[in-house]
Structure formats: C-alpha cells, structure tokens
Write an enzyme that holds these catalytic residues in place. Sequence first.
Site, PDB file in Angstrom:
ATOM      1  N   GLY A  69       0.852  -1.188   0.000  1.00 10.35           N
ATOM      2  CA  GLY A  69       0.000   0.000   0.000  1.00 10.35           C
ATOM      3  C   GLY A  69       0.882   1.230   0.000  1.00 10.35           C
ATOM      4  NE  ARG A  70       3.322   3.318   5.564  1.00 10.79           N
ATOM      5  CZ  ARG A  70       2.462   4.022   6.304  1.00 10.79           C
ATOM      6  NH1 ARG A  70       2.365   5.312   6.136  1.00 10.79           N
ATOM      7  NH2 ARG A  70       1.717   3.438   7.228  1.00 10.79           N
ATOM      8  CB  CYS A 119     -10.065  24.885  17.904  1.00  7.51           C
ATOM      9  SG  CYS A 119     -10.836  25.990  16.747  1.00  7.51           S
ATOM     10  CE1 TYR A 156      -3.071   2.616   4.875  1.00  6.37           C
ATOM     11  CE2 TYR A 156      -0.724   2.817   4.409  1.00  6.37           C
ATOM     12  CZ  TYR A 156      -1.865   2.061   4.493  1.00  6.37           C
ATOM     13  OH  TYR A 156      -1.803   0.715   4.198  1.00  6.37           O
TER      14      TYR A 156
END
Length: 399
Positions: free
Chosen positions: A272-273, A349, A378
């Site tokens: 994947g990565r 925030c 990802y």
Amino acid sequence: MISNNVSAYLPLLLNNRREDPICAYIYDINKLKKHVHYLKESLPSYCSLFYAVKANPDMKIIHALEEYIDGFDTASEGELNKILNLTDKPIIFGAPAKKDRELEYLSKGNLHAMNIESERDLHRLNRLGSVTGEKLPVLIRVNSTYQVARSSHKMTGVPTQFGIEEKRIPTLLNDLSDYPYLEVKGFHFHAMSNNLDALDHLEFIHSCREKIVEWKAVFSLPSATILNAGGGIGINYEHPEEPFDWETFTNGLQQMKALFTHEGIQLILELGRYMVADCGFYVAEVMDIKRNHGEHFALIRGGTHHLRLPAAWKMSHPHTIYPVDEWYDEPLPRPELREEFVTVAGELCTPNDLLIRKSYIERLKAGDLVVFSKAGAYGWTISHHDFLSHPQPEFHYLE
Ligand SMILES: Cc1ncc(COP(=O)(O)O)c(C=O)c1O
C-alpha cells in the site's frame, strides 16, 4: 522533493487562486505509473504484486495502477465494490471483523481468496460453503512470533486483534477435516507497517516460507501454495534521504527464487504505502506567522483533518516551501520569518494540529505555499475531514 510535474503545476494553481487561500491535494499520476511499473518489473516471476486499496482508495489512483499489478487486497465491501467494477484481476479480502454480506462475496465467486482471522471465521465460512456445497478458497492469517524490529507498527508477534496465533496453527491444521467446505490456499502473514529495513523484510519472508514448508510437510496441504507476506514496506518520512532499499530487497528475492519455485510457492506482496505515498502532494497556503512563548508558528489553510499522518505519528511531515512573490493582502504588512525554527500548524482548534515541528527554514512568508510530499498513502482518507466543518481541499490529478 517536489516532482517536476508538480513544480510546473503550482504556478497554474496560484494563477487560479480565488478568494480562498490554496488548499489542495495533487496526485502525480505519471510518477505513480512509472513507479508501479518499475516495482513490478523488478520482482522475480514467483512474486505477485497486489495493491492494498486501503492505502489510497481514490478511483483515479486505482485506475492508474491497475494495468501494472497482479491483483488487489481489499478490506471492506466498499473497497471490494470499487475493484469489482473495474477489473477481473484476482482480489483477496481480509478484515478482522467481517459482515455476513462480505463473506458471501467468496461464495459468489468474486474473490481469489479470503483471509481467515479467527476460529469463528473458519466456522462461518465453512457453514457458508456447506450451503452451496462448494469448497471456498481461504488463506489462514497467522499472527506469527516474528517481529520486524524497524517497523513503526507491529500487527503480529505482539498481542493484537489480527490473525490466529502461530502456536495454535498446528492444531487448526490437524483439525482441517472438521471444515470440509474450506480449501486452504495458503497463509497470510501481514505483520507490520512502515518497515525501513530491506534485509529484515527478506528475513521475515524467509521465516514465513520456512513455516509454510514445515506445515505443508507435516499436515499434507497440497493446495496451500500461497505465501502472502502482506505489505509493510516503509517510507522514510523523517529521513527521506535513507529510503527503504528496494534494490537490495529485490536482489534478495531473486536469490530465494530457486527455493520458492522448487516448493511451488507463490509469494504475494500486498503493498500500500510504498506503492502510492510518493505520488501524493498536499499543498497549503500560509495564512499567518506569529511568535508565542519564544517559538515561531506558521498557520496554514488546511491541517491534520486533511493529512492526519504527522499528528498520528507525532512527526514533521516532509515538505518544501514554495515561495510566492505576490502578496494578495496589500497594503497590510506581510508576516515573514528568516533563518528560524518554525512549527507549522493547521486551522483546527487543537494543539495537536501540527504538521511540522520546529523545523529550520531559510525564509517563510504569509502567502507562500507549504508542499507536503509523500502524502499519497494514508493521507486524505485516514483524516478526520469533518472536524470543524472546514471546506475540503481541491483534488488535482497530473496525467
Ligand atoms: C492485510 C494487509 N495487507 C496489506 C496492507 C498494506 O500495508 P502497507 O500500506 O504498509 O504496505 C495492510 C495495511 O494495513 C493490511 O492490513
């Protein structure tokens, strides 16, 4: 670190800047195709290259790499349907908690194999097979004792929810006749995320092979010919100059070729990565620069709700500052920093919304662009988009 295609595209993005500051994902599809083509070409013939869709399920990305790879790893009905509509290449399905509807894709013949992650999976799939009277092709996912030291996440070798503990596998194989509607096609060993050590990855594959050879010998498993080593090949985000050594890895696989072919074992890599990280760039405009308690902060339009990885891994994401001459907010003063350490924060925030932590910069001005590279895996889909209801980034594809 910005690809040539993206460098050439940024002036266009700036020319088209409207009222809102720039915030965009850019996918360099040409770069992706070249990379995946190279990966496939450099692997020995006993090795099949699958894409783990979870790394980036964008249809344009999937479309671009489909012609170069041998199959897909899917983990949900949603992923499965994307791939089924696109290709007739083999699809493997694996997930720790599967819905009945997901299991049924196996009995409908849509899948090459499904991973068994637990004894309950065995029972459920065997029951499903008994309804149609067919044997269903499965891979047993092993939670092995092997640990890959330089990986950032370990799925096996430590207590996790994945697979069946290695010490219970012999009993399970001994009792396979209790599951007459299952055909064990092999074993699945996905064990880690982001491993940066090629030799360690080879050692891991070698140890998986030894286990399969032993189980085949002891339990007579003629149909078990697949060793699925999963993914886990890493991207060095913090030291991009020291990447995973793919050449050493593929040379090592070449050396194992005789062993694998002699035993008739097919190796599947489900990457994947490593396949898609480098094609993605997240571009965000600097909106403000300020100093608080002795430290400098730059605020961008965007943040970890678009690119969560640096917050999840508490790291500085690799980046390049793209200087912009024009200041859109004349006659107001333009905040600027020179030769300082700066933390780059997003628009959320929360103090966790940090993408770069105390990194040295020569010069940074409000209105410049921060281009985060290695954002193709990802990135967008693991991020919490809806937090604070900001508008989503634009998506651009360079082909
Ligand atoms: C079963 C399985 N295969 C392959 C992959 C892809 O891993 P990577 O992106 O690290 O290559 C994953 C990721 O979680 C996975 O769970």
